[in-house]
Design a protein around this motif. Structure first.
Motif, PDB file in Angstrom:
ATOM      1  N   SER A   1      21.792 143.075 -53.504  1.00 56.35           N
ATOM      2  CA  SER A   1      21.518 144.497 -53.378  1.00 56.35           C
ATOM      3  C   SER A   1      20.837 144.750 -52.038  1.00 56.35           C
ATOM      4  N   PRO A   2      20.785 146.022 -51.581  1.00 52.55           N
ATOM      5  CA  PRO A   2      20.088 146.287 -50.320  1.00 52.55           C
ATOM      6  C   PRO A   2      18.651 145.770 -50.310  1.00 52.55           C
TER       7      PRO A   2
ATOM      8  N   ILE B   1      16.881 142.926 -47.914  1.00 53.15           N
ATOM      9  CA  ILE B   1      15.647 143.185 -47.167  1.00 53.15           C
ATOM     10  C   ILE B   1      14.617 142.086 -47.436  1.00 53.15           C
ATOM     11  N   THR B   2      14.672 141.487 -48.632  1.00 53.11           N
ATOM     12  CA  THR B   2      13.752 140.391 -48.945  1.00 53.11           C
ATOM     13  C   THR B   2      13.884 139.250 -47.935  1.00 53.11           C
ATOM     14  N   VAL B   3      15.099 139.038 -47.439  1.00 50.44           N
ATOM     15  CA  VAL B   3      15.321 137.983 -46.442  1.00 50.44           C
ATOM     16  C   VAL B   3      14.459 138.230 -45.213  1.00 50.44           C
ATOM     17  N   THR B   4      14.290 139.502 -44.854  1.00 52.33           N
ATOM     18  CA  THR B   4      13.492 139.827 -43.673  1.00 52.33           C
ATOM     19  C   THR B   4      12.029 139.456 -43.863  1.00 52.33           C
ATOM     20  N   VAL B   5      11.505 139.663 -45.070  1.00 55.48           N
ATOM     21  CA  VAL B   5      10.115 139.266 -45.341  1.00 55.48           C
ATOM     22  C   VAL B   5       9.951 137.775 -45.098  1.00 55.48           C
ATOM     23  N   VAL B   6      10.901 136.999 -45.580  1.00 54.15           N
ATOM     24  CA  VAL B   6      10.828 135.542 -45.414  1.00 54.15           C
ATOM     25  C   VAL B   6      10.896 135.157 -43.946  1.00 54.15           C
ATOM     26  N   THR B   7      11.784 135.803 -43.179  1.00 54.72           N
ATOM     27  CA  THR B   7      11.914 135.441 -41.761  1.00 54.72           C
ATOM     28  C   THR B   7      10.655 135.792 -40.978  1.00 54.72           C
ATOM     29  N   PHE B   8      10.021 136.903 -41.277  1.00 54.55           N
ATOM     30  CA  PHE B   8       8.770 137.256 -40.598  1.00 54.55           C
ATOM     31  C   PHE B   8       7.669 136.246 -40.922  1.00 54.55           C
ATOM     32  N   LEU B   9       7.577 135.825 -42.184  1.00 53.18           N
ATOM     33  CA  LEU B   9       6.554 134.845 -42.560  1.00 53.18           C
ATOM     34  C   LEU B   9       6.819 133.492 -41.896  1.00 53.18           C
ATOM     35  N   CYS B  10       8.074 133.091 -41.836  1.00 52.58           N
ATOM     36  CA  CYS B  10       8.407 131.826 -41.164  1.00 52.58           C
ATOM     37  C   CYS B  10       8.095 131.903 -39.668  1.00 52.58           C
ATOM     38  N   SER B  11       8.385 133.044 -39.063  1.00 50.02           N
ATOM     39  CA  SER B  11       8.069 133.232 -37.646  1.00 50.02           C
ATOM     40  C   SER B  11       6.568 133.123 -37.413  1.00 50.02           C
ATOM     41  N   ALA B  12       5.771 133.757 -38.279  1.00 52.67           N
ATOM     42  CA  ALA B  12       4.316 133.677 -38.140  1.00 52.67           C
ATOM     43  C   ALA B  12       3.824 132.234 -38.255  1.00 52.67           C
ATOM     44  N   ALA B  13       4.398 131.475 -39.194  1.00 54.46           N
ATOM     45  CA  ALA B  13       3.986 130.081 -39.366  1.00 54.46           C
ATOM     46  C   ALA B  13       4.341 129.241 -38.149  1.00 54.46           C
ATOM     47  N   LEU B  14       5.539 129.453 -37.595  1.00 55.55           N
ATOM     48  CA  LEU B  14       5.955 128.697 -36.409  1.00 55.55           C
ATOM     49  C   LEU B  14       5.035 128.984 -35.230  1.00 55.55           C
TER      50      LEU B  14
END
Length: 511
Positions: free
Chosen positions: A259-260, A264-277
């Motif tokens: 679903s839309p 969008i949940t994927v974006t939350v994960v990518t932002f958190l992974c970016s912050a960790a990196l």
């Protein structure tokens, strides 16, 4: 200034040979070593041992030669040639070009974080547009979701630019990622109204220029201010262009299985992974601005930085050279759908028209970054910038799809001049203003592209689409030529002292 081709560490420094063989120096002199900075070879262990009390004719030749050791000629004709046992002699050749950039561990973390967050943003833009349309059934609000990704850039980049220099870069980058993740997470709440979704979209867009400007300035700390920085910026631009080709396709695939809100949940994960990196993959460095710069309010500091940056004639000219061609080159992309309809092209042609410019940009940037030397990359800046919009003149004859695609690819290739322009810009901006200058640069670049799209759409209400695109090429070329002349006049060594200051004398001495 660091470069990617430093002088080899094992370059020999040959001491002057004596005119004739001389006897060995007395012990107290043989034990003396000059600790000056002229050494290029690491000294092997044992150099600090006391010298022998006497060297007779049968004494063995010394095994370790220091910088003050006798020249080989004094050891006798049968003495073996000395060897330099330093580890640098066996070191492999240093990587060059893009490989040298990826050899920097911190840059690999920044690159991976950029790739993840960018793909997440593209997916969320597509999913949020679909979500707003599903909730409202309004094409206007759905289109406004895209527009809100550009409009807040100038607001955030102007009002919050001081953050980039006021606080340590790593902290700013991590906090920006976490704030964006929190905003996107709120979008997932079913009770969030459409107005709330659009407001959160604006907030994410306002944070983006601060994040991008801080990262651009941090790259000068990670890669230096020379060629590695230029190539690092080039790689991040290539990723951004590639996201247009891959991200929307990936988002479309996700929307077929999720679903839309699920996409969008994927974006939350990518932002958190970016912050960790960024948190664990980069070093913690102090804030760029001095303690005296932090006494005013953040708003005052941001506006003051914008005034200083735009008040410097050289920096202002270089910044406009980033902005102006980008404002006109977006016209064919903004009008791709009506032009495809006007020439009777099939539906798939729209995707090709939207991708052609990005393909040309990626190919040209890779070529210029890998095949040209730093000197040649700076030589092509002004000629390529001046000619970059000329391919759009093909639209005068209302070209068919193949010729239009070729023209768009060439126009995209013209954007490769920014590789050399990056070096000029980082050389012109004082270090304590670098974060604010690059934040303003990013904000202005996104804003002028939005303005260019809007103006192209407005002109297409009164003139045929092909004439609007050709007119953008003509007007943009004339404006760019005038700007190129200004950049030449402000080149280092051409400005008088009075012209160089031009309102920026308060910080020019700190470069």
């Amino acid at each position: 200034m660091p470069t990617d081709s430093p002088a080899p560490a094992d370059t020999p420094r040959t001491p002057p040979a004596p005119a004739a063989p001389v006897p060995a120096p007395p012990p107290e002199r043989a034990a003396h070593r000059d600790p000056g900075p002229g050494r290029t070879l690491r000294e092997p262990a044992g150099l600090d041992a006391p010298a022998p009390t006497a060297l007779g004719p049968d004494a063995p030749a010394p095994t370790a030669l220091g910088p003050d050791a006798p020249a080989p000629a004094a050891l006798g004709p049968d003495a073996p040639a000395p060897t330099a046992p330093g580890p640098d002699l066996l070191a492999p050749a240093a990587p060059r070009g893009y490989r040298a950039v990826f050899a920097v561990t911190e840059f690999r973390a920044v690159f991976a974080a950029h790739l993840l967050s960018l793909l997440g943003v593209v997916v969320s833009e597509l999913a949020l547009t679909v979500l707003v349309y599903d909730l409202t059934g309004s094409p206007l609000l759905s289109a406004l979701t895209f527009a809100l990704g550009l409009l807040p850039y100038m607001i955030g980049g102007t009002l919050f630019a001081g953050v980039a220099d006021r606080y340590p870069a790593r902290r700013v980058l991590v906090v920006c990622d976490l704030l964006c993740a929190a905003c996107v997470a709120v979008m997932l709440v079913p009770a969030t109204p459409v107005a709330g979704l659009l407001a959160l979209r604006c907030l994410v867009a306002a944070i983006a220029p601060v994040f991008t400007g801080t990262r651009m300035a941090a790259l000068t700390d990670i890669l230096g201010e020379g060629d590695l920085y230029v190539l690092g910026r080039s790689l991040l631009r290539i990723v951004s262009q590639s996201a247009m080709l891959i991200g929307f396709g990936a988002g479309g695939v996700l929307l077929t299985v999720l679903s839309p809100r699920g996409a969008i949940t994927v974006t939350v994960v990518t932002f958190l992974c970016s912050a960790a990196l960024l948190r664990f993959g980069t070093r913690d460095r102090p804030a760029r601005a001095g303690t005296g710069d932090g006494r005013g309010t953040l708003l005052k500091e941001s506006l003051s930085g914008a005034r200083l940056v735009l008040g410097d004639r050289r920096i202002r000219a270089l910044m406009l050279l980033f902005w102006l061609p980008a404002m006109f080159v977006v016209a064919p992309e903004a009008l791709a759908a009506p032009y495809a309809d006007a020439i009777g092209a099939p539906p798939a042609a729209l995707g090709l028209l939207l991708c052609a410019m990005a393909v040309g940009h990626i190919g040209a940037e890779l070529f210029v970054g890998s095949a040209l030397s730093p000197r040649n990359r700076t030589r092509i800046v002004l000629p390529v910038a001046a000619a970059g919009l000329l391919p759009l003149l093909v639209y005068v004859v209302r070209p068919g799809l193949p010729l239009a695609l070729a023209a768009l690819a060439l126009a995209g290739a013209g954007a490769a001049y920014v590789i050399g322009l990056d070096q000029w810009f980082v050389d012109a901006v004082p270090q304590e203003l670098r974060g604010r200058a690059m934040t303003l640069l990013t904000a202005g670049l996104m804003t002028v592209q939005g303005i260019g799209m809007a103006l192209a759409g407005l002109a297409a209400e009164f003139f045929p689409v092909h004439q609007v695109v050709a007119g953008s090429g003509i007007i943009g070329t004339v404006c760019t030529l005038l700007l190129v002349a200004e950049v030449r006049r402000t080149a280092p060594g051409r400005m008088s002292d009075t012209e160089g200051r031009d309102g920026a004398d308060r910080h020019v001495t700190s470069r």
